[in-house]
Design a protein around this motif. Sequence first.
Motif, short mmCIF file in Angstrom:
data_model
loop_
_atom_site.label_atom_id
_atom_site.label_comp_id
_atom_site.label_asym_id
_atom_site.label_seq_id
_atom_site.Cartn_x
_atom_site.Cartn_y
_atom_site.Cartn_z
N UNK A 68 0.82 -1.21 0.00
CA UNK A 68 0.00 0.00 0.00
C UNK A 68 0.86 1.26 0.00
N UNK A 69 2.12 1.14 0.42
CA UNK A 69 3.00 2.31 0.49
C UNK A 69 3.53 2.73 -0.88
N UNK A 70 4.04 1.74 -1.64
CA UNK A 70 4.69 2.11 -2.90
C UNK A 70 4.12 1.41 -4.13
N UNK A 71 3.14 0.54 -3.93
CA UNK A 71 2.50 -0.11 -5.07
C UNK A 71 3.27 -1.29 -5.64
N UNK A 72 4.41 -1.62 -5.06
CA UNK A 72 5.20 -2.74 -5.57
C UNK A 72 4.53 -4.07 -5.27
N UNK A 183 -10.62 0.98 -5.84
CA UNK A 183 -11.39 1.03 -7.09
C UNK A 183 -10.52 0.69 -8.29
N UNK A 184 -9.21 0.96 -8.18
CA UNK A 184 -8.32 0.77 -9.33
C UNK A 184 -7.75 -0.65 -9.38
N UNK A 185 -7.19 -1.13 -8.25
CA UNK A 185 -6.50 -2.44 -8.28
C UNK A 185 -7.33 -3.57 -7.67
N UNK A 186 -8.42 -3.22 -6.97
CA UNK A 186 -9.35 -4.20 -6.39
C UNK A 186 -8.77 -5.00 -5.22
N UNK A 211 -0.74 6.76 -10.02
CA UNK A 211 -0.70 6.23 -11.39
C UNK A 211 -1.93 6.67 -12.18
N UNK A 212 -3.12 6.60 -11.55
CA UNK A 212 -4.35 6.90 -12.27
C UNK A 212 -4.43 8.36 -12.70
N UNK A 213 -4.02 9.28 -11.81
CA UNK A 213 -4.15 10.70 -12.10
C UNK A 213 -2.89 11.31 -12.70
N UNK A 214 -1.91 10.47 -13.02
CA UNK A 214 -0.68 10.97 -13.62
C UNK A 214 -1.01 11.72 -14.91
N UNK A 215 -0.45 12.89 -15.05
CA UNK A 215 -0.64 13.74 -16.25
C UNK A 215 -2.06 14.27 -16.39
N UNK A 216 -2.88 14.15 -15.31
CA UNK A 216 -4.21 14.75 -15.34
C UNK A 216 -4.18 16.02 -14.50
N UNK A 217 -4.31 17.17 -15.12
CA UNK A 217 -4.24 18.44 -14.39
C UNK A 217 -5.55 18.76 -13.67
N UNK A 234 3.27 11.89 -5.78
CA UNK A 234 4.15 11.57 -6.90
C UNK A 234 4.32 10.05 -6.99
N UNK A 235 4.39 9.51 -8.20
CA UNK A 235 4.60 8.06 -8.34
C UNK A 235 5.92 7.65 -7.69
N UNK A 236 5.90 6.52 -6.99
CA UNK A 236 7.12 6.00 -6.38
C UNK A 236 7.93 5.27 -7.44
#
Length: 250
Positions: A68-72, A183-186, A211-217, A234-236
């Motif tokens: 949950x911390x870094x998504x790895x 909602x994203x990874x279930x 990850x989902x909102x990356x590049x969404x202003x 920021x993405x890890x």
Amino acid sequence: MSRQMGDGHRLFLQNMMTNGIVSAAQAGMLHKKCCELHGGQEKIDDFINVVNTHLQPLFMHIRKGMSEEDGQEHFVLVNMAETDITRMAADYAENELELFRKIMDLIVESDSGSASSTAILNSADKLISKKLKKKEAELVLNKFVQDKWLKEQDGEYTLSVRCIVEMEPYMRTIYQDMIKVCYVCHNIALQCQVCENPSCEIKVHLPCVARYFRARSDPHCPACNDFWPHEIPAPKTVEEFSYSGIRCVR
């Protein structure tokens, strides 16, 4: 007919049994080393499927889980025969297991997906089985962290990848409606952001938010399309591991 386990599969399983949990990067390096030493060109998922097929009679399974911390992603060796905290009984006393249940209560019921050391130590003084003194409770907490059931940062404790993967059936049974998935990874979501629309209130892990909102202003909820008011982390960066970072047993 299932494929027979070779020496490479046995080496991989031996290391999983020694470590209990490894990151996906470590598992990839371990898989590569096993193939180099004993031959074989299987993809890692097919390789692990062979191991899992032969683990079925032993009621064990290698499962994937996400930090949950870094998504790895991580691989966890799970005991399928026991689905609750009794799986820890061989390593902990009755009052220590009671403390762990209280820690899980604190974490699951919190808004942050964490519990402070102060709250945990206060719980240790209210155990029914046998109270723990502060120093005793601190030692038990350290052991929970060393055994990879909990993670600690700046006095805040969270459930580890190992704990969430192994205890998922128990958590869904005990906490029921309190347990929500991302909602994203279930996967089960404890450390997350929540949509503020009362009719929505979906949860999204912090790495999944990044990850989902990356590049969404102008970020909007992926479910109800309301504005997403939270700070976008920021993405890890996924760490690279060398084989020397894996505790390999041969």
